[in-house]
Design a protein around this motif. Structure first.
Motif, PDB file in Angstrom:
ATOM      1  N   GLU A   1      -1.842  -1.438  -5.677  1.00 57.32           N
ATOM      2  CA  GLU A   1      -0.813  -1.849  -4.417  1.00 57.32           C
ATOM      3  C   GLU A   1      -1.199  -3.189  -4.067  1.00 57.32           C
ATOM      4  OE1 GLU A   1      -1.864   0.822  -1.454  1.00 57.32           O
ATOM      5  OE2 GLU A   1      -1.385   2.542  -2.247  1.00 57.32           O
ATOM      6  N   GLY A   2      -1.752  -4.048  -5.097  1.00 55.78           N
ATOM      7  CA  GLY A   2      -1.603  -5.450  -4.822  1.00 55.78           C
ATOM      8  C   GLY A   2      -2.913  -6.049  -4.145  1.00 55.78           C
ATOM      9  N   ARG A   3      -3.765  -5.131  -3.681  1.00 55.50           N
ATOM     10  CA  ARG A   3      -4.753  -5.585  -3.006  1.00 55.50           C
ATOM     11  C   ARG A   3      -5.944  -6.300  -3.609  1.00 55.50           C
ATOM     12  NH1 ARG A   3      -1.186  -4.644  -0.217  1.00 55.50           N
ATOM     13  NH2 ARG A   3      -0.832  -2.701   0.912  1.00 55.50           N
ATOM     14  N   GLN A   4      -6.970  -6.840  -3.051  1.00 59.09           N
ATOM     15  CA  GLN A   4      -8.215  -7.399  -3.738  1.00 59.09           C
ATOM     16  C   GLN A   4      -9.454  -6.699  -3.225  1.00 59.09           C
ATOM     17  OE1 GLN A   4      -6.385 -11.262  -2.488  1.00 59.09           O
ATOM     18  NE2 GLN A   4      -7.597 -11.996  -4.112  1.00 59.09           N
ATOM     19  N   ILE A   5     -10.434  -6.987  -3.989  1.00 58.73           N
ATOM     20  CA  ILE A   5     -11.652  -6.138  -3.854  1.00 58.73           C
ATOM     21  C   ILE A   5     -12.866  -7.079  -3.764  1.00 58.73           C
ATOM     22  CG2 ILE A   5     -13.002  -4.182  -4.497  1.00 58.73           C
ATOM     23  CD1 ILE A   5      -9.981  -3.716  -4.158  1.00 58.73           C
ATOM     24  N   TYR A   6     -13.899  -6.992  -3.137  1.00 60.00           N
ATOM     25  CA  TYR A   6     -15.052  -7.495  -2.860  1.00 60.00           C
ATOM     26  C   TYR A   6     -15.935  -6.462  -3.535  1.00 60.00           C
ATOM     27  CZ  TYR A   6     -13.629 -10.929   0.297  1.00 60.00           C
ATOM     28  OH  TYR A   6     -13.064 -12.056   1.011  1.00 60.00           O
ATOM     29  N   VAL A   7     -17.050  -7.023  -4.470  1.00 58.51           N
ATOM     30  CA  VAL A   7     -18.237  -5.894  -4.797  1.00 58.51           C
ATOM     31  C   VAL A   7     -19.447  -6.904  -4.765  1.00 58.51           C
ATOM     32  CG1 VAL A   7     -19.234  -4.461  -6.733  1.00 58.51           C
ATOM     33  CG2 VAL A   7     -16.593  -4.755  -6.492  1.00 58.51           C
ATOM     34  N   VAL A   8     -20.132  -6.279  -3.848  1.00 57.06           N
ATOM     35  CA  VAL A   8     -21.687  -6.885  -3.695  1.00 57.06           C
ATOM     36  C   VAL A   8     -22.856  -6.594  -4.020  1.00 57.06           C
ATOM     37  CG1 VAL A   8     -23.027  -7.962  -1.600  1.00 57.06           C
ATOM     38  CG2 VAL A   8     -20.422  -8.221  -1.171  1.00 57.06           C
ATOM     39  N   TYR A   9     -23.781  -7.325  -4.515  1.00 61.72           N
ATOM     40  CA  TYR A   9     -24.864  -6.822  -5.197  1.00 61.72           C
ATOM     41  C   TYR A   9     -26.114  -7.432  -4.388  1.00 61.72           C
ATOM     42  CZ  TYR A   9     -22.118  -4.889  -9.134  1.00 61.72           C
ATOM     43  OH  TYR A   9     -21.099  -4.266  -9.601  1.00 61.72           O
TER      44      TYR A   9
ATOM     45  N   VAL B   1     -14.878   6.549  -6.510  1.00 60.54           N
ATOM     46  CA  VAL B   1     -14.765   5.044  -5.964  1.00 60.54           C
ATOM     47  C   VAL B   1     -14.086   4.154  -6.748  1.00 60.54           C
ATOM     48  CG1 VAL B   1     -15.945   2.794  -5.322  1.00 60.54           C
ATOM     49  CG2 VAL B   1     -17.034   5.028  -4.918  1.00 60.54           C
ATOM     50  N   TYR B   2     -14.193   4.312  -8.210  1.00 54.25           N
ATOM     51  CA  TYR B   2     -13.497   3.329  -9.039  1.00 54.25           C
ATOM     52  C   TYR B   2     -11.952   3.792  -9.141  1.00 54.25           C
ATOM     53  CZ  TYR B   2     -17.757   1.558 -10.836  1.00 54.25           C
ATOM     54  OH  TYR B   2     -19.054   0.598 -10.986  1.00 54.25           O
ATOM     55  N   SER B   3     -11.790   5.307  -9.075  1.00 53.38           N
ATOM     56  CA  SER B   3     -10.390   5.423  -8.898  1.00 53.38           C
ATOM     57  C   SER B   3      -9.523   5.075  -7.884  1.00 53.38           C
ATOM     58  CB  SER B   3     -10.241   7.065  -8.860  1.00 53.38           C
ATOM     59  OG  SER B   3     -10.872   7.539 -10.141  1.00 53.38           O
ATOM     60  N   PHE B   4     -10.366   4.884  -6.660  1.00 52.45           N
ATOM     61  CA  PHE B   4      -9.817   4.474  -5.469  1.00 52.45           C
ATOM     62  C   PHE B   4      -9.228   2.843  -5.465  1.00 52.45           C
ATOM     63  CE2 PHE B   4     -10.613   2.555  -1.413  1.00 52.45           C
ATOM     64  CZ  PHE B   4      -9.430   2.896  -0.649  1.00 52.45           C
ATOM     65  N   ILE B   5     -10.533   2.157  -6.229  1.00 54.89           N
ATOM     66  CA  ILE B   5     -10.166   0.704  -6.442  1.00 54.89           C
ATOM     67  C   ILE B   5      -9.162   0.459  -7.346  1.00 54.89           C
ATOM     68  CG2 ILE B   5     -11.043  -1.301  -7.601  1.00 54.89           C
ATOM     69  CD1 ILE B   5     -14.005  -0.653  -6.581  1.00 54.89           C
ATOM     70  N   HIS B   6      -8.894   1.471  -8.284  1.00 59.68           N
ATOM     71  CA  HIS B   6      -7.593   1.271  -9.095  1.00 59.68           C
ATOM     72  C   HIS B   6      -6.288   1.278  -8.379  1.00 59.68           C
ATOM     73  CE1 HIS B   6      -8.780   0.844 -13.260  1.00 59.68           C
ATOM     74  NE2 HIS B   6      -9.916   1.871 -13.227  1.00 59.68           N
TER      75      HIS B   6
END
Length: 266
Positions: free
Chosen positions: A142-150, A132-137
């Motif tokens: 590619e210039g995208r943004q990420i949400y991580v919800v806890y 999952v972390y590799s995919f986020i990298h």
């Protein structure tokens, strides 16, 4: 009891929107007061026990029946009854029940807005976290943004769940190439708004948050939603959280992270 405890009679038009009817509004009540009373009702209702919720629902239902009878009498005086339009985007139990049993003509909007792609949803256990972390990298590159919800703000001694404060520190250490923001309900409004604006503007690339972001956030460049301890969230919350991505032309992804120890119902 609802009027006495929550003073909701002054925001009855907002309850009409969500289907809780039977209260007479005060003509002098401002829009701000109505919003405040309705927000108070939502917060307090979630804090009640299941027995108290059931009691309040019965009271509201009974009031709704009385109000419906009043409407029927008013409609009978006119040559044509007013039209009623109910709209929903979230599969909460009440709207599902109204769709099936509400004697309504149902129209389904099953098409995405032009240019958008269906969100791909995945379920992974802890063993797949490196993937999952590799995919986020890759998405960040590619210039995208990420949400991580806890599910939690801080570590709890009672339940073994991930929390946003530790997650924030972890994300900063793992994704050092980008700026990471944190948002949760215990932050001061000005601080929370500042962090949100930084993410909206693209200044920060990863937003670590609780469910405060489940509504009212629109960042078309965000392409990945990671939900930690996804087994702790209900269908409606998962649906709302997933809806934070998929708002742009690029392919979006929702990743549900869970432990192995989950029930078959989950």
């Amino acid at each position: 009891i609802i009027r006495t405890l929550l003073q909701v009679r002054e925001c009855s038009d907002y309850f009409h929107v969500v289907g809780v009817t039977g209260f007479e509004p005060a003509a002098s009540t401002s829009q701000t007061q109505k919003h405040r009373f309705f927000a108070s009702f939502c917060v307090l209702f979630r804090a009640f026990s299941s027995e108290t919720r059931a009691f309040l629902c019965r009271k509201v239902h009974n009031s709704h029946v009385v109000q419906t009878r009043k409407w029927s009498k008013m409609w009978s005086k006119n040559t044509r009854a007013p039209h009623v339009l109910v709209m929903t985007a979230t599969p909460i139990p009440r709207t599902l029940a109204m769709t099936v049993y509400g004697d309504l003509d149902v129209s389904v909007i099953d098409e995405l807005p032009p240019g958008r792609k269906p969100i791909r949803t995945y379920h992974f256990y802890e063993t797949k976290r490196p993937n999952v972390y590799s995919f986020i990298h890759k998405e960040l590159a590619e210039g995208r943004q990420i949400y991580v919800v806890y599910p939690l703000v801080k570590e709890s001694e009672k339940i073994d769940l991930k929390n946003v404060e530790e997650g924030f520190e972890s994300m900063k250490n793992i994704f050092k190439e980008v700026k990471v923001s944190m948002v949760h309900g215990k932050m001061k409004p000005a601080e929370k708004d500042s962090e949100m604006q930084a993410f909206v503007s693209g200044e920060t690339r990863i937003l670590v948050a609780t469910t405060v972001i489940e509504v009212g956030v629109n960042v078309p460049n965000a392409s990945v939603m990671v939900i930690e301890n996804a087994e702790r969230f209900g269908l409606s919350q998962l649906h709302q959280l997933r809806g934070r991505v998929g708002r742009g032309a690029e392919q979006s992804h929702c990743i549900l992270m869970t432990k192995y120890e989950i029930s078959e119902d989950t």
